[in-house]
Design a protein around this motif. Structure first.
Motif, PDB file in Angstrom:
ATOM      1  N   ILE A 140     -17.228   2.763  -1.321  1.00 57.15           N
ATOM      2  CA  ILE A 140     -17.540   1.356  -0.975  1.00 57.15           C
ATOM      3  C   ILE A 140     -17.742   1.053   0.797  1.00 57.15           C
ATOM      4  N   VAL A 157     -13.470  -9.402  -1.387  1.00 60.73           N
ATOM      5  CA  VAL A 157     -14.156  -8.944  -0.257  1.00 60.73           C
ATOM      6  C   VAL A 157     -15.758  -9.339  -0.470  1.00 60.73           C
ATOM      7  N   PHE A 186      -8.541 -12.107  -0.282  1.00 54.01           N
ATOM      8  CA  PHE A 186      -8.317 -10.605  -0.515  1.00 54.01           C
ATOM      9  C   PHE A 186      -7.126 -10.454  -0.056  1.00 54.01           C
ATOM     10  N   ILE A 246      -4.249  -3.654   6.357  1.00 59.09           N
ATOM     11  CA  ILE A 246      -3.623  -2.720   5.395  1.00 59.09           C
ATOM     12  C   ILE A 246      -2.925  -1.769   6.623  1.00 59.09           C
ATOM     13  N   PHE A 280     -14.046   3.018   2.073  1.00 58.16           N
ATOM     14  CA  PHE A 280     -13.311   3.130   1.103  1.00 58.16           C
ATOM     15  C   PHE A 280     -13.979   4.431   0.033  1.00 58.16           C
ATOM     16  N   VAL A 296     -15.046   5.950  -6.700  1.00 56.04           N
ATOM     17  CA  VAL A 296     -15.539   4.544  -6.163  1.00 56.04           C
ATOM     18  C   VAL A 296     -15.691   4.719  -4.630  1.00 56.04           C
ATOM     19  N   MET A 356     -14.864  -6.097   5.169  1.00 57.47           N
ATOM     20  CA  MET A 356     -14.169  -4.553   4.823  1.00 57.47           C
ATOM     21  C   MET A 356     -13.404  -4.135   5.808  1.00 57.47           C
ATOM     22  N   PHE A 394       1.349  -6.291  -0.232  1.00 56.81           N
ATOM     23  CA  PHE A 394       0.101  -6.581   0.470  1.00 56.81           C
ATOM     24  C   PHE A 394      -0.891  -6.868  -0.586  1.00 56.81           C
ATOM     25  N   TYR A 400      -2.699   2.434  -6.066  1.00 59.53           N
ATOM     26  CA  TYR A 400      -2.997   1.577  -5.035  1.00 59.53           C
ATOM     27  C   TYR A 400      -4.543   1.546  -4.766  1.00 59.53           C
ATOM     28  N   PRO A 408       0.865  -1.271  -0.065  1.00 53.92           N
ATOM     29  CA  PRO A 408       0.030   0.030   0.191  1.00 53.92           C
ATOM     30  C   PRO A 408       1.009   1.338  -0.236  1.00 53.92           C
ATOM     31  N   THR A 409       0.522   2.593  -0.443  1.00 55.48           N
ATOM     32  CA  THR A 409       1.281   3.597  -0.465  1.00 55.48           C
ATOM     33  C   THR A 409       1.505   3.928   1.371  1.00 55.48           C
ATOM     34  N   GLY A 410       2.961   3.876   1.281  1.00 53.91           N
ATOM     35  CA  GLY A 410       3.329   4.294   2.753  1.00 53.91           C
ATOM     36  C   GLY A 410       3.911   3.048   3.400  1.00 53.91           C
ATOM     37  N   MET A 418     -10.423  10.126  -8.008  1.00 49.01           N
ATOM     38  CA  MET A 418      -9.226  10.619  -8.793  1.00 49.01           C
ATOM     39  C   MET A 418      -9.419  10.985  -9.976  1.00 49.01           C
ATOM     40  N   ALA A 419      -8.606  11.949 -10.316  1.00 48.30           N
ATOM     41  CA  ALA A 419      -8.204  12.469 -11.950  1.00 48.30           C
ATOM     42  C   ALA A 419      -7.454  11.339 -12.495  1.00 48.30           C
ATOM     43  N   ILE A 446      -0.488   4.730   7.042  1.00 51.20           N
ATOM     44  CA  ILE A 446      -1.051   4.110   6.200  1.00 51.20           C
ATOM     45  C   ILE A 446      -2.406   4.391   5.962  1.00 51.20           C
ATOM     46  N   PHE A 447      -2.898   5.132   4.921  1.00 51.38           N
ATOM     47  CA  PHE A 447      -4.126   5.612   4.698  1.00 51.38           C
ATOM     48  C   PHE A 447      -4.842   4.805   3.658  1.00 51.38           C
ATOM     49  N   ILE A 448      -6.185   4.522   3.930  1.00 51.22           N
ATOM     50  CA  ILE A 448      -7.221   4.240   2.963  1.00 51.22           C
ATOM     51  C   ILE A 448      -7.808   5.340   1.955  1.00 51.22           C
ATOM     52  N   PRO A 449      -8.018   5.043   0.818  1.00 51.60           N
ATOM     53  CA  PRO A 449      -8.166   6.094  -0.123  1.00 51.60           C
ATOM     54  C   PRO A 449      -9.656   6.747   0.310  1.00 51.60           C
ATOM     55  N   LYS A 473      -2.858   6.484  -6.717  1.00 44.80           N
ATOM     56  CA  LYS A 473      -3.925   6.281  -7.516  1.00 44.80           C
ATOM     57  C   LYS A 473      -4.167   4.794  -7.811  1.00 44.80           C
ATOM     58  N   TYR A 504     -10.337  -6.151   6.004  1.00 41.18           N
ATOM     59  CA  TYR A 504      -9.235  -5.904   5.085  1.00 41.18           C
ATOM     60  C   TYR A 504      -8.501  -4.428   5.342  1.00 41.18           C
ATOM     61  N   ILE A 505      -9.277  -3.456   5.815  1.00 43.64           N
ATOM     62  CA  ILE A 505      -8.807  -2.210   6.162  1.00 43.64           C
ATOM     63  C   ILE A 505      -7.802  -2.303   7.454  1.00 43.64           C
ATOM     64  N   MET A 523      -6.788  -1.785  -4.963  1.00 45.78           N
ATOM     65  CA  MET A 523      -7.726  -1.966  -3.866  1.00 45.78           C
ATOM     66  C   MET A 523      -9.257  -2.452  -4.123  1.00 45.78           C
ATOM     67  N   PHE A 524      -9.623  -1.371  -5.013  1.00 49.19           N
ATOM     68  CA  PHE A 524     -11.015  -1.751  -5.405  1.00 49.19           C
ATOM     69  C   PHE A 524     -11.378  -2.819  -6.103  1.00 49.19           C
ATOM     70  N   LEU A 569     -12.506   6.493  -3.184  1.00 44.01           N
ATOM     71  CA  LEU A 569     -11.387   6.678  -4.102  1.00 44.01           C
ATOM     72  C   LEU A 569     -12.001   7.892  -4.790  1.00 44.01           C
ATOM     73  N   LEU A 599     -12.685   9.407 -11.858  1.00 47.16           N
ATOM     74  CA  LEU A 599     -13.126   8.198 -11.454  1.00 47.16           C
ATOM     75  C   LEU A 599     -13.269   8.325  -9.887  1.00 47.16           C
TER      76      LEU A 599
END
Lengths: 363, 363
Positions: free
Chosen positions: B167, A244, A250, B296, B175, B165, B289, A157, A232, A150-152, B179-180, B308-311, A230, B292-293, A236-237, B177, B163
């Motif tokens: 969840i 999941v 997962f 991570i 979650f 997403v 979920m 993972f 990452y 993951p980022t960081g 992002m451009a 470590i961050f989740i989107p 991005k 999972y999180i 993840m999704f 996300l 885009l």
């Protein structure tokens, strides 16, 4: 000389299928797995080609894949379904899931089919291409065992979870994106390590999480997601949809095909199919797609660029060439397949191109 | 002193809404547009915040947006619909499309709603967050006017098509996300140019298609898609879903909000909503979920990394902070909004945080 390592795709597919049949796979299912591998070689995605025959067979032999399993539809509604792959070959499970998703899209406009308890399913393009033949928009996702942090983070993972999208066109080559969510394939780093070459910053980190240009150190560390956070997020999704949401593994619960011999992989997939007609007449849509693609292809090009390509276009051309000229296998892969052939009583030599220049003509 | 440029998010939203109402927008719709802008500021996506009030208003004044339009459902089936935005505000059109998609997901498991004839719709997160409140998985796409070249090209052709997403999770932050599809926001290059700083290779090309570290040259050229051909492919399929499939503009047929005063933008969007229960009981899904999180977030971290961050997690925390401490607006934005307020008879000053330390407490 080139004919001695060039193989005719149809006969190479027969070879692989015959080997799988001898290993206990039903003919129809062996054909699907073999088609998936050879199609990858045709399109130039050699990492997903017949080079995987050995590992697939080994997992059958070690009872890590069950080719006798009866794949089950566990949950179903008009537009959705959940399939339990029961640890059959990924390509066989994926084939069944895709067919169900396509049937649903044709009946109701949309099909969404999740899959659990599956295995490595080949390339996403294998499925998206078949959606294209039915004029359906097709999205294919799969998770994979751990290769990216993951980022960081500093340890693998998430997988380089692939995403494929197929969109039909009229006269132009269809749009077919099939990508892993890493900056580059791990295979490229392996090649650099073998040659003793440096890799660019940004491809990978070493085992302490530091950016490295040393390919050897990179292989002990992790390949990085494309575009940093991005990629990452995208990886993840895909893991969430494929794993999941379906009940598959997962993150760390997806087992490595090469390393784990105690448990099945428990890979998950997710298929989305869409009937264009629910939004716009397919004929009009295809005209619009052709216009879009022609617009892009006639854009001004950078100095060293001969042609602007649409996703999937290069692979499609390569496929046509290799259908004519044969699939070129490395000495290593030939040796491996020859040994497999000897073990199962199938001759790889029968798949050689007899005459490089004439044999392809009728194909 | 900080209180003098910190604004209370609710009153800032009222300010924006009031201005839109005075400009001829119905109250309920003005509230939606204002909420979309202020939410972006709260989450730290200042580029999509109240800084856009001026351009939105100008497009209404110049009749490039029609706030009196009656948005129409042009085509509809159980799980799908096509909406004609009739050139209303993007956020108002998007709101209607999302609601319809959510209704379909709840009834049939899946909702897919395409939108044409729309305008800039704010952030994708604005919609995904509302899907999350209803426990739906939500995918949001939109196209945008030309800013990035195709791989191998030198001129902007595709937009940095976003885009998003969303969840749902159980106890963990969901979650999200958003992002451009560019390597970096063009805004970062503008900032570098203002400071006279260099930008890294890989962010942008100059007007001849050559990689540049000169921010000024980059602004005359194009920002690059993330991950090279992969980002180009992702941006393209978002354009196809949002534009080609819906009947909206795509590629060069999406008009620039800042530059084109002869025609509406004709932006397209695409919303996908999924009821988790069609695959797995939502409670079980949320547990998975959370697992999972947590997996991570407890991964080993790189040396200089605290967490470590989740989107979406950082944006969510920032939002809570700014709800308490106020939204800090730059002098330029304050000046612009003050002028707008004077023109329409609404006071920006009323939106100032009265007491930085106490006012947020009750929020």
């Amino acid at each position: 000389m080139t004919t001695l390592n060039h193989y005719h795709y149809k006969r190479l597919q027969e070879f692989c299928s015959s080997v799988f049949v001898k290993a206990g796979v039903e003919k129809e299912q062996a054909d699907i797995v073999a088609a998936s591998l050879v199609q990858a070689d045709l399109r130039g995605v050699d990492s997903h080609g017949v080079v995987r025959t050995a590992i697939y067979l080994k997992r059958v032999e070690q009872k890590m894949i069950n080719p006798k399993a009866k794949i089950r539809i566990e949950k179903e509604d008009e537009s959705t379904a959940l399939i339990d792959g029961c640890n059959h070959f990924g390509a066989v499970v994926g084939d069944k899931a895709l067919k169900l998703a396509m049937k649903k899209a044709k009946a109701n406009g949309v099909g969404m089919v999740g899959v659990k308890n599956s295995n490595h399913f080949g390339t996403g393009a294998f499925y998206a291409l078949r959606g294209l033949k039915e004029d359906l928009v097709t999205i294919v996702m799969s998770n994979a065992s751990q290769t990216m942090p993951p980022t960081g983070g500093i340890k693998p993972f998430i997988g380089t979870n692939p995403l494929a999208v197929g969109i039909p066109c009229g006269e132009c080559e269809p749009f077919l994106l099939d990508m892993a969510t890493s900056v580059v394939a791990r295979g490229k780093i392996i090649v650099a390590a073998q040659k003793g070459e440096a890799i660019p910053h940004g491809w990978a980190i070493d085992k302490n999480g530091k950016s490295t240009t040393n390919a050897e150190e990179a292989l002990k560390g992790s390949v990085l997601p494309l575009g940093g956070p991005k990629g990452y997020g995208i990886s993840m999704f895909i893991d969430i949809f494929s794993g999941v949401l379906t009940g598959a593994g997962f993150g760390k619960y997806v087992n490595n095909m090469y390393e784990n011999w105690k448990a099945p992989q428990n890979v998950g997939h997710f298929f989305i199919t869409i009937d264009v007609n629910k939004f716009m007449d397919i004929k009009t849509f295809k005209h619009r797609m052709d216009l879009y693609i022609r617009d892009i292809k006639t854009e001004p090009k950078a100095e060293d660029v001969e042609e602007i390509f649409i996703p999937g276009e290069m692979e499609s051309r390569r496929s046509e060439q290799r259908k004519k000229n044969g699939i070129n296998l490395s000495q290593n892969v030939q040796r491996e397949l020859t040994n497999i052939g000897m073990k199962y009583g199938v001759s790889l030599k029968d798949a050689l191109m007899l005459n490089h220049n004439t044999e392809g003509k009728g194909v």
